[in-house]
Design an enzyme around this catalytic site. Structure first.
Site, mmCIF file in Angstrom:
data_model
loop_
_atom_site.group_PDB
_atom_site.id
_atom_site.type_symbol
_atom_site.label_atom_id
_atom_site.label_comp_id
_atom_site.label_asym_id
_atom_site.label_seq_id
_atom_site.Cartn_x
_atom_site.Cartn_y
_atom_site.Cartn_z
ATOM 1 N N ASN A 8 1.052 -1.243 -0.172
ATOM 2 C CA ASN A 8 -0.073 0.000 -0.079
ATOM 3 C C ASN A 8 0.849 1.078 0.138
ATOM 4 O O ASN A 8 1.344 1.536 0.913
ATOM 5 C CB ASN A 8 -0.749 -0.151 1.116
ATOM 6 C CG ASN A 8 -1.832 1.036 1.166
ATOM 7 O OD1 ASN A 8 -1.822 2.099 0.510
ATOM 8 N ND2 ASN A 8 -2.415 1.485 2.480
ATOM 9 N N TRP A 9 1.017 1.751 -1.130
ATOM 10 C CA TRP A 9 1.958 3.033 -1.096
ATOM 11 C C TRP A 9 1.281 4.431 -0.673
ATOM 12 O O TRP A 9 1.911 5.146 -0.697
ATOM 13 C CB TRP A 9 2.275 3.291 -2.900
ATOM 14 C CG TRP A 9 3.263 2.115 -3.244
ATOM 15 C CD1 TRP A 9 3.928 1.393 -2.595
ATOM 16 C CD2 TRP A 9 3.971 2.110 -4.547
ATOM 17 N NE1 TRP A 9 4.617 0.331 -3.597
ATOM 18 C CE2 TRP A 9 4.634 1.238 -4.440
ATOM 19 C CE3 TRP A 9 3.780 2.993 -5.553
ATOM 20 C CZ2 TRP A 9 5.595 1.058 -5.749
ATOM 21 C CZ3 TRP A 9 4.738 2.864 -6.821
ATOM 22 C CH2 TRP A 9 5.544 1.710 -6.832
ATOM 23 N N HIS A 95 -9.591 1.564 4.740
ATOM 24 C CA HIS A 95 -8.355 1.670 5.507
ATOM 25 C C HIS A 95 -8.563 2.555 6.566
ATOM 26 O O HIS A 95 -9.127 3.568 6.349
ATOM 27 C CB HIS A 95 -7.241 2.176 4.358
ATOM 28 C CG HIS A 95 -5.757 1.934 5.026
ATOM 29 N ND1 HIS A 95 -5.379 3.039 6.124
ATOM 30 C CD2 HIS A 95 -4.990 1.014 4.966
ATOM 31 C CE1 HIS A 95 -4.256 2.922 6.449
ATOM 32 N NE2 HIS A 95 -3.971 1.733 5.899
ATOM 33 N N GLU A 166 -5.462 -4.575 10.721
ATOM 34 C CA GLU A 166 -4.556 -3.580 10.801
ATOM 35 C C GLU A 166 -4.938 -2.851 12.197
ATOM 36 O O GLU A 166 -5.241 -1.785 11.970
ATOM 37 C CB GLU A 166 -4.651 -2.616 9.783
ATOM 38 C CG GLU A 166 -4.063 -3.218 8.192
ATOM 39 C CD GLU A 166 -3.499 -2.152 7.378
ATOM 40 O OE1 GLU A 166 -2.495 -2.491 6.742
ATOM 41 O OE2 GLU A 166 -4.096 -1.079 7.182
ATOM 42 N N GLY A 172 2.530 2.676 10.896
ATOM 43 C CA GLY A 172 3.328 4.033 10.498
ATOM 44 C C GLY A 172 4.340 4.074 11.725
ATOM 45 O O GLY A 172 5.036 5.220 11.659
ATOM 46 N N GLY A 233 2.884 -1.186 4.348
ATOM 47 C CA GLY A 233 2.840 0.362 4.100
ATOM 48 C C GLY A 233 4.112 0.873 3.761
ATOM 49 O O GLY A 233 4.892 0.510 2.799
ATOM 50 N N GLY A 234 4.836 1.594 4.817
ATOM 51 C CA GLY A 234 6.228 2.209 4.475
ATOM 52 C C GLY A 234 7.030 1.262 4.005
ATOM 53 O O GLY A 234 7.732 1.938 3.116
HETATM 54 P P1 13P Z 1 2.833 0.667 7.681
HETATM 55 O O1 13P Z 1 3.360 -0.627 7.327
HETATM 56 O O2 13P Z 1 3.673 1.802 7.536
HETATM 57 O O3 13P Z 1 2.831 0.669 9.223
HETATM 58 O O4 13P Z 1 1.270 0.793 7.223
HETATM 59 C C1 13P Z 1 0.451 -0.424 7.172
HETATM 60 C C2 13P Z 1 -0.828 0.186 6.427
HETATM 61 O O5 13P Z 1 -1.468 1.136 6.744
HETATM 62 C C3 13P Z 1 -1.161 -0.688 5.303
HETATM 63 O O6 13P Z 1 -2.316 -0.379 4.773
#
Ligand code: 13P
Length: 249
Positions: A8-9, A95, A166, A172, A233-234
């Protein structure tokens, strides 16, 4: 079963040039033995280019959100059908970063129905806030989310949905959810699905973990059958890191 690793960019990168570089790096790096289905969900504006670059590769595409309806007078919206026609197979729905700007379970439920009708696979995000966890409300919130987002969706259709746990407090911040806690929640989600649909679907439905996943902790979630994959994510913005995660499966 084949694991699914989803990138997920979010709202990155800021230029098409950078996005192209990332797509090419992904395309070159993927396919050397990983068994997982790798899915990339870039911002909408880069999807068409991604589809061209990934043509003939194993990488699948997804949107990060979509409209409630198929089309019409909805300024700023992107429909599930548009995504499908661009070559996307998946779309992330609900999300927490969208829930934070007003999306609720009822709206997400409507989007799921629309996405299924449009022939895409929804990846539906669930998770509690830090405050809710502190108040010991994790299971209460999760049960409510699962029941409400799956309202009036047939058992067969539930089997076609991907769910993603999540925990919002783990997103994050570099503080991932301890695997044993994530597993307990995952089993609980499957128990609710068993009540809503049936035990077979509850066992088979794909359930991802997301929240500060990186190549160092990915295996903690991947080694169990309870999780079907990861929503990253990151770490997915660092292509080498994402490829490393995908190669663990
Ligand atoms: P992170 O991996 O940056 O914690 O984000 C997770 C996310 O929200 C994926 O959808």
């Amino acid at each position: 079963m084949k694991k699914i690793i989803v990138a997920n960019w979010k709202c990155n990168p800021q230029t098409l040039r950078e996005a192209q570089k990332m797509f090419l790096e992904l395309k070159q790096g993927i396919g050397r033995g990983e068994k997982a289905e790798a899915v990339v969900c870039p911002p909408f504006v880069y999807l068409a280019r991604a589809a061209e670059i990934f043509k003939g590769s194993k990488i699948k595409l997804g949107g990060q959100n979509c409209a409630l309806t198929e089309g019409g007078p909805y300024t700023g919206e992107i429909s599930a059908v548009m995504l499908k026609n661009l070559g996307a197979k998946y779309v992330i729905l609900g999300h927490s970063e969208r829930r934070a700007i007003g999306e609720d379970n009822v709206l997400i439920n409507q989007k799921i129905k629309n996405v299924l009708k449009g022939g895409l696979t929804p990846i539906v995000c669930l998770g509690e806030t830090a405050q809710q966890k502190q108040n010991n409300e994790t299971f209460l919130i999760l049960e409510q989310q699962v029941r409400e987002v799956l309202q009036k969706i047939t058992s067969t259709q539930v089997g076609k949905i991907i769910l993603a746990y999540e925990p919002i407090w783990a997103i994050g911040g570099g503080q991932s959810c301890p695997a044993d806690f994530a597993l307990t929640v995952a089993l609980f989600i499957r128990k609710i699905i068993s009540q809503i649909a049936n035990p077979t679907i509850a066992r088979r439905v794909s359930l991802l973990y997301g929240g500060s996943v990186d190549s160092a902790n990915a295996e903690d979630y991947l080694k169990t059958e309870i999780f079907s994959g990861l929503l990253v994510g990151g770490a997915s913005l660092k292509i080498k890191e994402f490829l490393k995660i995908a190669s663990l499966t």
